[in-house]
Design a protein around this motif. Structure first.
Motif, mmCIF file in Angstrom:
data_model
loop_
_atom_site.group_PDB
_atom_site.id
_atom_site.type_symbol
_atom_site.label_atom_id
_atom_site.label_comp_id
_atom_site.label_asym_id
_atom_site.label_seq_id
_atom_site.Cartn_x
_atom_site.Cartn_y
_atom_site.Cartn_z
ATOM 1 N N LYS A 1 0.810 -0.823 -0.264
ATOM 2 C CA LYS A 1 0.178 -0.236 -0.033
ATOM 3 C C LYS A 1 0.939 1.583 0.164
ATOM 4 O O LYS A 1 0.984 2.585 -0.951
ATOM 5 C CB LYS A 1 -1.052 0.023 1.660
ATOM 6 C CG LYS A 1 -1.691 1.314 0.971
ATOM 7 C CD LYS A 1 -3.033 0.950 2.644
ATOM 8 C CE LYS A 1 -3.378 2.041 2.494
ATOM 9 N NZ LYS A 1 -4.701 2.225 3.952
ATOM 10 N N LEU A 2 1.784 1.310 0.886
ATOM 11 C CA LEU A 2 2.959 1.787 0.916
ATOM 12 C C LEU A 2 3.819 2.659 0.046
ATOM 13 O O LEU A 2 3.411 3.948 -1.111
ATOM 14 C CB LEU A 2 4.147 2.422 2.013
ATOM 15 C CG LEU A 2 4.351 3.372 2.850
ATOM 16 C CD1 LEU A 2 4.047 4.749 2.992
ATOM 17 C CD2 LEU A 2 5.337 2.831 3.237
ATOM 18 N N LEU A 3 4.216 1.535 -1.429
ATOM 19 C CA LEU A 3 4.619 1.460 -2.780
ATOM 20 C C LEU A 3 3.457 2.164 -3.325
ATOM 21 O O LEU A 3 4.400 3.144 -4.072
ATOM 22 C CB LEU A 3 4.676 0.455 -2.963
ATOM 23 C CG LEU A 3 6.027 -0.051 -3.876
ATOM 24 C CD1 LEU A 3 6.799 1.165 -4.318
ATOM 25 C CD2 LEU A 3 5.748 -1.746 -5.050
ATOM 26 N N ARG A 4 2.431 1.333 -3.739
ATOM 27 C CA ARG A 4 1.385 2.467 -4.229
ATOM 28 C C ARG A 4 1.342 3.999 -4.178
ATOM 29 O O ARG A 4 0.787 4.663 -5.080
ATOM 30 C CB ARG A 4 0.130 1.314 -4.296
ATOM 31 C CG ARG A 4 0.637 0.300 -5.574
ATOM 32 C CD ARG A 4 -1.095 -0.486 -4.709
ATOM 33 N NE ARG A 4 -0.916 -1.470 -6.611
ATOM 34 C CZ ARG A 4 -0.667 -0.910 -7.740
ATOM 35 N NH1 ARG A 4 -0.875 0.144 -8.437
ATOM 36 N NH2 ARG A 4 -0.491 -2.027 -9.052
ATOM 37 N N GLU A 5 0.865 4.408 -2.877
ATOM 38 C CA GLU A 5 0.821 5.378 -2.509
ATOM 39 C C GLU A 5 1.954 5.927 -2.680
ATOM 40 O O GLU A 5 1.918 7.607 -3.381
ATOM 41 C CB GLU A 5 0.563 5.427 -0.868
ATOM 42 C CG GLU A 5 0.111 7.203 -0.345
ATOM 43 C CD GLU A 5 -1.136 8.168 -0.775
ATOM 44 O OE1 GLU A 5 -0.428 9.373 -1.585
ATOM 45 O OE2 GLU A 5 -1.838 6.954 -1.653
ATOM 46 N N ASP A 6 2.990 5.838 -2.531
ATOM 47 C CA ASP A 6 4.752 6.610 -2.722
ATOM 48 C C ASP A 6 4.670 6.576 -4.611
ATOM 49 O O ASP A 6 5.217 7.495 -5.162
ATOM 50 C CB ASP A 6 6.327 5.881 -2.639
ATOM 51 C CG ASP A 6 7.076 6.731 -2.601
ATOM 52 O OD1 ASP A 6 7.115 8.135 -2.128
ATOM 53 O OD2 ASP A 6 8.228 6.433 -2.420
ATOM 54 N N LEU A 7 4.191 5.692 -4.916
ATOM 55 C CA LEU A 7 4.079 5.709 -6.544
ATOM 56 C C LEU A 7 3.126 6.486 -7.819
ATOM 57 O O LEU A 7 2.910 7.187 -8.846
ATOM 58 C CB LEU A 7 4.502 4.635 -7.139
ATOM 59 C CG LEU A 7 5.047 3.818 -6.955
ATOM 60 C CD1 LEU A 7 4.836 2.001 -7.184
ATOM 61 C CD2 LEU A 7 6.414 4.542 -8.276
ATOM 62 N N GLN A 8 2.534 7.355 -6.604
ATOM 63 C CA GLN A 8 1.481 8.237 -6.995
ATOM 64 C C GLN A 8 2.019 9.831 -7.306
ATOM 65 O O GLN A 8 1.452 11.105 -7.133
ATOM 66 C CB GLN A 8 -0.277 8.344 -5.968
ATOM 67 C CG GLN A 8 -1.083 6.668 -5.783
ATOM 68 C CD GLN A 8 -1.128 6.932 -7.657
ATOM 69 O OE1 GLN A 8 -1.530 7.481 -7.862
ATOM 70 N NE2 GLN A 8 -1.633 5.492 -7.102
ATOM 71 N N SER A 9 3.363 10.108 -6.677
ATOM 72 C CA SER A 9 3.863 11.950 -7.087
ATOM 73 C C SER A 9 3.767 11.816 -8.397
ATOM 74 O O SER A 9 3.965 11.085 -8.971
ATOM 75 C CB SER A 9 4.922 10.974 -6.028
ATOM 76 O OG SER A 9 5.863 10.733 -7.845
ATOM 77 N N PRO A 10 3.766 13.087 -8.629
ATOM 78 C CA PRO A 10 4.272 14.434 -9.927
ATOM 79 C C PRO A 10 5.098 13.453 -10.531
ATOM 80 O O PRO A 10 4.973 13.966 -11.568
ATOM 81 C CB PRO A 10 4.237 15.444 -8.903
ATOM 82 C CG PRO A 10 3.660 15.819 -7.966
ATOM 83 C CD PRO A 10 3.778 14.390 -7.369
ATOM 84 N N CYS A 11 6.961 13.072 -9.697
ATOM 85 C CA CYS A 11 7.974 12.548 -10.442
ATOM 86 C C CYS A 11 6.888 11.103 -11.018
ATOM 87 O O CYS A 11 7.536 11.491 -12.622
ATOM 88 C CB CYS A 11 8.770 12.104 -9.731
ATOM 89 S SG CYS A 11 8.850 13.800 -9.013
ATOM 90 N N THR A 12 6.511 10.621 -10.477
ATOM 91 C CA THR A 12 6.031 9.694 -11.686
ATOM 92 C C THR A 12 4.915 9.353 -12.278
ATOM 93 O O THR A 12 5.421 8.816 -13.698
ATOM 94 C CB THR A 12 5.319 8.529 -9.986
ATOM 95 O OG1 THR A 12 6.241 8.407 -9.036
ATOM 96 C CG2 THR A 12 5.066 7.022 -11.628
ATOM 97 N N GLU A 13 4.629 10.245 -12.570
ATOM 98 C CA GLU A 13 3.237 10.353 -13.538
ATOM 99 C C GLU A 13 4.043 11.735 -15.018
ATOM 100 O O GLU A 13 4.134 11.270 -16.073
ATOM 101 C CB GLU A 13 2.106 12.086 -13.462
ATOM 102 C CG GLU A 13 1.123 12.562 -14.792
ATOM 103 C CD GLU A 13 0.439 12.840 -13.902
ATOM 104 O OE1 GLU A 13 -0.202 13.884 -14.681
ATOM 105 O OE2 GLU A 13 -0.594 12.203 -13.248
ATOM 106 N N GLU A 14 5.024 12.314 -14.671
ATOM 107 C CA GLU A 14 5.671 12.931 -15.370
ATOM 108 C C GLU A 14 7.169 11.868 -16.197
ATOM 109 O O GLU A 14 7.049 11.720 -17.136
ATOM 110 C CB GLU A 14 7.078 14.460 -14.427
ATOM 111 C CG GLU A 14 5.918 15.467 -15.522
ATOM 112 C CD GLU A 14 7.022 16.343 -14.026
ATOM 113 O OE1 GLU A 14 7.448 17.230 -15.328
ATOM 114 O OE2 GLU A 14 7.238 16.534 -13.119
ATOM 115 N N VAL A 15 7.795 10.897 -15.395
ATOM 116 C CA VAL A 15 8.636 10.031 -15.870
ATOM 117 C C VAL A 15 7.272 9.084 -16.941
ATOM 118 O O VAL A 15 8.076 8.714 -18.474
ATOM 119 C CB VAL A 15 8.750 8.860 -15.064
ATOM 120 C CG1 VAL A 15 9.628 7.978 -15.681
ATOM 121 C CG2 VAL A 15 10.224 9.601 -14.401
#
Length: 595
Positions: free
Chosen positions: A416-430
């Motif tokens: 759950k924490l991993l998925r939440e951390d991956l919701q960051s703006p950086c992830t979307e831009e990548v």
């Protein structure tokens, strides 16, 4: 304003809507009523000192003329740098200089800055920052929903962030935080308490600001923070009924307010007028809630009207330069939300197509505004192709790939924490940049106009070879050469033309300047600035308020042209509902000849 009785008051909204003005006016009004107030800013472009007319620093400081008002300015960049230092210092003896450099870049994104800022001001909520001696603590700029969600996630918090070196985290190990998970739980609990905390959503009467406020409202409600009010700032009312621009502006704003997101219509709302003067100093701040004082100052300002005078190249001149000796290349519009990136991209792409060039117009606009603009035309030029990259789909696919690999050995809380951390703006831009890469490659044989480009931080993440970034490439099933090559192409100023879009106002200018520095850190120099919605470029303004606003734009535009950009172009404020045809009818020779 219904701010009385709350311990914590948050002002939130997109850049340039008036958060600082209304936060300061509220603080002054409450201090005038005998309340002891602490005003905290976490705005990276903070101008608290100018607005309040008193020294403001990173230490709690008493206002020089208002004894019950205290201020403190938390600089997000300083907080983020301190945070990075706490992450990196322990590695000095075991990591190479190159490895440390890559770790530093990994911690240079928006998420790190948000977390570090929240880490700093959380102590003012828990009482460790002396908030117990104040009646009210006012925050100019609230934390995002993403930041709050990250900090409230429970079990495995320390273990995951501190001991999972292969985790795709852009906030670093929890050991670098000054605060404990227990403190953050106390902070989030206070934010959810409607007896202690209220949120003011600040907006202007325009679609972009209202959309942002609607999203913020929904995010806060989902987090259990439903005690909200809506403050609509900058309501324009025409004073000269013979000024066609003024009358059209008034009508458009009325329509935008009628069409605001439904979630905002359920909130208690207060309206504040567009003023012809800068709200600086105690008297002007008091005028925000004192209509008699406001009328007195307005009358005095109208006696000091001066004509706005400057002349910059227009959009036609920009397109002339872009197509000079070339029939291909990459053109990217960049800037903060609401400045006009999409309309600038749509106008340039259409004008190039009308001139006989083959053009691809591509966007990541989640609201598909590009299609709204193109639908205003009676026909799309034959040589213009329009594509839309859906950020949600691209990000979901990317997150699913990483979660499948990284989550193999994590328990449910860790996943759950991993998925939440991956919701960051950086992830979307990548994720989005991967989709953009194909279009970038095709710009060797045609013009490719991109609405919304990745930040310099994202590009540096993609170019480095650190373990986190190798994981990005591996999970996206893309070879390093296919990622690095587009990045190198963006550094080629002949091939790639980056256009920074801004408004002729202080906050949007500062935000664009920060974005420019971010790009320059990645070795990318913007080609030009485009200053949108310039009242100072409108002929025959009669309305005194608009004339006053136009004159206030001149020093900002002059500063941009003299100090921030080698090439500066402007687009006048166009008071038309069908904006793309209106722009083309001014600047597109093919359209002009057909009229």
């Amino acid at each position: 304003m219904t701010a009385q009785g709350f311990k914590f008051i948050f002002f939130t909204g997109k850049g340039g809507v008036g958060k600082t003005t209304l936060a300061c006016a509220t603080a002054v009004a409450m201090a005038d009523k005998g309340k002891k107030v602490l005003l905290i800013s976490t705005d990276p472009a903070s101008n608290l000192q100018d607005v309040l007319g008193t020294p403001v620093s990173d230490q709690v400081t008493q206002h020089q003329d208002l004894n019950l008002l205290f201020t403190v300015n938390i600089d997000p960049q300083t907080a983020a740098e301190d945070y990075r230092k706490r992450v990196i210092d322990p590695l000095a003896a075991i990591a190479t200089a190159d490895e440390i450099s890559k770790i530093r870049e990994g911690l240079s994104g928006a998420c790190t800055t948000e977390i570090a800022s929240f880490d700093e001001f959380s102590r003012f909520i828990t009482g460790e920052g002396l908030s117990e001696i104040f009646d009210t603590v006012i925050f100019d700029t609230a934390p995002t929903g993403h930041t709050i969600r990250l900090l409230e996630l429970p079990a495995a918090w320390d273990d995951f962030l501190g001991n999972n070196p292969n985790g795709a985290s852009c906030i670093g190990p929890s050991s670098a935080l000054k605060s404990s998970r227990e403190r953050y739980e106390k902070v989030v609990s206070s934010l959810r308490d409607p007896l202690q905390t209220t949120f003011f959503l600040i907006t202007r009467p325009d679609a972009a600001s209202l959309k942002e406020a609607g999203k913020t409202s929904r995010d806060l409600i989902d987090l259990g923070m439903a005690n909200q009010s809506l403050l609509i700032n900058g309501i324009f009312q025409a004073r000269d009924q013979t000024d066609t621009t003024a009358l059209k502006m008034e009508k458009i704003a009325e329509r935008e307010l009628l069409e605001m997101p439904g979630i905002l219509k359920n909130l208690a709302a207060e309206h504040y007028p567009l003023l012809p003067y800068n709200v600086l100093g105690l008297e002007n701040l008091r005028s925000v809630f004192d209509t008699d004082l406001q009328s007195k100052i307005v009358a005095a300002e109208f006696l000091k009207l001066t004509e706005a005078g400057h002349l910059l190249p227009d959009l036609k001149a920009l397109v002339d330069e872009l197509e000079k000796n070339s029939d291909s290349g990459l053109i990217m519009t960049m800037g903060k939300g609401g400045v006009g990136k999409t309309i600038v991209a749509a106008s340039i792409a259409t004008m190039l197509a009308h001139r006989g060039h083959t053009v691809l117009l591509t966007t990541t606009d989640p609201a598909a505004h590009i299609r709204d603009f193109m639908d205003q035309l009676t026909a799309i030029p034959e040589k213009l192709t329009i594509e839309r990259i859906d950020p949600k789909i691209e990000t979901k696919d990317y997150i699913d790939k990483i979660a499948a690999q990284k989550g193999k050995h994590l328990d449910e809380e860790g996943k759950k924490l991993l998925r939440e951390d991956l919701q960051s703006p950086c992830t979307e831009e990548v994720a989005v940049f991967h989709a953009f890469s194909k279009a970038i490659q095709s710009a060797r044989r045609r013009f490719v106009v991109m609405d919304t480009a990745p930040t310099g931080h994202t590009l540096l993440l993609l170019d480095t070879t650190g373990s986190y970034h190798k994981e990005i490439m591996k999970n996206m099933a893309v070879s390093p050469s296919k990622i690095t090559k587009p990045y190198m192409m963006l550094q080629d100023g002949v091939f790639a033309k980056i256009l920074l879009v801004a408004l002729p106002e202080t906050t949007p200018m500062r935000e664009a300047e920060a974005l420019q520095k971010d790009l320059q850190r990645a070795g990318i120099v913007p080609y030009a600035w485009v200053i949108n919605e310039c009242l100072s470029a409108v002929n025959d303004l009669k309305d005194p308020l608009l004339r006053k606003r136009a004159s206030a734009e001149v020093p900002i535009i002059d500063h941009i042209a003299a100090h921030l950009s080698k090439r500066t172009f402007e687009i006048p404020y166009i008071a038309e509902e069908k904006l793309l045809p209106a722009i083309l009818s001014r600047y597109d020779d093919a359209v002009i000849q057909a009229i």
